[in-house]
Design an enzyme around this catalytic site. Structure first.
Site, PDB file in Angstrom:
ATOM      1  N   ARG A  78       0.796  -1.175   0.070  1.00 55.85           N
ATOM      2  CA  ARG A  78       0.021   0.105   0.114  1.00 55.85           C
ATOM      3  C   ARG A  78       0.685   1.224  -0.010  1.00 55.85           C
ATOM      4  O   ARG A  78       0.543   2.326   0.482  1.00 55.85           O
ATOM      5  CB  ARG A  78      -0.927   0.173   1.185  1.00 55.85           C
ATOM      6  CG  ARG A  78      -1.996  -1.223   1.310  1.00 55.85           C
ATOM      7  CD  ARG A  78      -3.027  -1.170   0.322  1.00 55.85           C
ATOM      8  NE  ARG A  78      -3.938  -2.194   0.178  1.00 55.85           N
ATOM      9  CZ  ARG A  78      -3.686  -3.443  -0.455  1.00 55.85           C
ATOM     10  NH1 ARG A  78      -2.506  -3.560  -1.239  1.00 55.85           N
ATOM     11  NH2 ARG A  78      -4.204  -4.321  -0.425  1.00 55.85           N
ATOM     12  N   SER A 124     -10.743  -0.171   4.137  1.00 54.68           N
ATOM     13  CA  SER A 124      -9.749  -0.656   5.179  1.00 54.68           C
ATOM     14  C   SER A 124      -9.282   0.776   5.718  1.00 54.68           C
ATOM     15  O   SER A 124      -8.572   1.392   5.308  1.00 54.68           O
ATOM     16  CB  SER A 124      -8.589  -1.500   4.715  1.00 54.68           C
ATOM     17  OG  SER A 124      -9.136  -2.650   4.227  1.00 54.68           O
ATOM     18  N   GLU A 175      -4.324   3.613   7.127  1.00 51.87           N
ATOM     19  CA  GLU A 175      -4.267   3.240   5.761  1.00 51.87           C
ATOM     20  C   GLU A 175      -4.856   4.312   4.910  1.00 51.87           C
ATOM     21  O   GLU A 175      -4.545   4.855   4.036  1.00 51.87           O
ATOM     22  CB  GLU A 175      -4.828   2.006   5.254  1.00 51.87           C
ATOM     23  CG  GLU A 175      -4.848   1.572   3.352  1.00 51.87           C
ATOM     24  CD  GLU A 175      -5.323   0.348   3.265  1.00 51.87           C
ATOM     25  OE1 GLU A 175      -4.904  -0.654   3.989  1.00 51.87           O
ATOM     26  OE2 GLU A 175      -5.828   0.042   2.279  1.00 51.87           O
TER      27      GLU A 175
END
Ligand SMILES: Cc1cc2nc3c(=O)[nH]c(=O)nc-3n(C[C@H](O)[C@H](O)[C@H](O)COP(=O)(O)OP(=O)(O)OC[C@H]3O[C@@H](n4cnc5c(N)ncnc54)[C@H](O)[C@@H]3O)c2cc1C
Length: 324
Positions: A183, A232, A302
């Site tokens: 990510r 998320s 995130e």
């Protein structure tokens, strides 16, 4: 009380803006952009008509004006005081195309929905893109976040990325240049991705179709995809699942104002009514605190948090974050 003043910023840019073909919107609502449907205003939003228009704009924008780029807002939490400076939002007309450019290669504009690449790949018997079918973001967001799911991620498929820097210079980056990890990309936050080329491999259409159906069915069962959410909330710490840590710390369904940790998937934060940016971010820090107290693990956001707080409504990072 308004924290940003778009009309003033627009006036300060002078006559140069008359040559632009895209749209400039002072005090633009970010509630309309983000999946959370929460948060303050963008001081000045620019939607460039095409790459040339974006370059022209960047060349007239004074270097001291902050610049932020957003995609379709599926991973964004905007603070209630708004986003100072300019927010660039790419137009679908100039940056939304997706096309075949060679055997197993697809070129996509940065605001093209991930889903469209998955569909084009399926139509042409190109494997390796089914994971995009379930990610609700744009290609620009996928390139920045190294978006991934179901064992696939952007880094595996990218061949070259085209970008513009803060000064309006064009760049072409290879997969190696992107320096991808989970990510994350190591490239400068200042780069605006405009389009990219991806490569897959030959695969039966029926196999791809079945994979895409499985992706969709799985999501409908385990994720609150019809809610106002940002996906998320926290990254999975090495060797752990964020949702499990959150669940074990007793935070499934935890609420703060109009924000809640989803009961269906407790790493998804949802706006259950009229959540503010404050409600959402404060809830996130509460969860980090509880997980730290319970498991000794620091969850890392995130979701990208943008902008400034309203005075008196600041959210401090949780206590355990002191050493971050
Ligand atoms: C229901 C739901 C499910 C999700 N499932 C997944 C999943 O399975 N896997 C996954 O990885 N993510 C998932 N997400 C998160 C999100 O969809 C991805 O991170 C997506 O890649 C973000 O794209 P976006 O266009 O919405 O970007 P935004 O949320 O608008 O922005 C995210 C970041 O990308 C940057 N960015 C956007 N466009 C550009 C550009 N053109 N140039 C440079 N930087 C840019 C922004 O500055 C910001 O830092 C999910 C989200 C939701 C709401």
């Amino acid at each position: 009380m308004k924290q940003v003043d778009g009309e003033k910023l627009l006036a300060s840019l002078g006559e140069g803006v008359n040559q632009l073909r895209g749209r400039l919107t002072p005090d633009a609502s970010m509630e309309r952009v983000t999946w959370f449907q929460a948060g303050g205003l963008a001081e000045l939003m620019f939607q460039p008509h095409d790459v040339d228009d974006l370059v022209t704009f960047l060349k007239i924008l004074p270097p001291e004006v902050p610049l932020t780029v957003v995609g379709v807002g599926s991973n964004l939490l905007v603070r209630d005081g708004g986003i100072p400076g300019v927010v660039v939002r790419l137009s679908a007309k100039g940056f939304g195309q997706v096309e075949l450019v060679g055997e197993n290669r697809i070129r996509a504009g940065a605001i093209c929905p991930d889903k469209h690449i998955a569909a084009m790949a399926m139509d042409n018997g190109i494997g390796g893109f089914a994971f995009y079918y379930g990610i609700p973001g744009s290609i620009g967001g996928a390139l920045r976040m190294n978006a991934g799911a179901n064992g696939g991620e952007t880094a595996q498929r990218v061949v070259e990325v085209h970008a513009v820097d803060r000064q309006g210079n064009l760049h072409v980056l290879s997969r190696e240049d992107m320096g991808y990890s989970y990510r994350h990309t190591k490239v400068s936050k200042d780069l605006i991705f405009t389009h990219a080329v991806f490569e897959g491999y030959p695969e039966e259409r029926a196999t791809i179709r079945a994979e895409m159906d499985a992706v969709r069915q799985h999501r409908e069962t385990v994720q609150p995809i019809k809610e106002k959410t940002g996906g998320s909330t926290f990254k999975n710490p090495e060797g752990h699942s964020a949702w499990k840590l959150i669940d074990d710390a007793g935070c499934r369904g935890l609420m703060n104002g109009g924000a809640q940790m989803s009961s269906l998937h407790c790493n998804f934060m949802i706006n259950i009514g009229h959540a503010t940016g404050y409600d959402l971010e404060y809830l996130g820090e509460m969860v980090r605190q509880r997980v730290f107290e319970h498991a000794g693990i620091k969850l890392e956001w995130e979701i990208k948090r943008l902008g400034i707080f309203m005075p008196g409504r600041e959210v401090k990072p949780f206590q355990g974050a002191a050493t971050e």
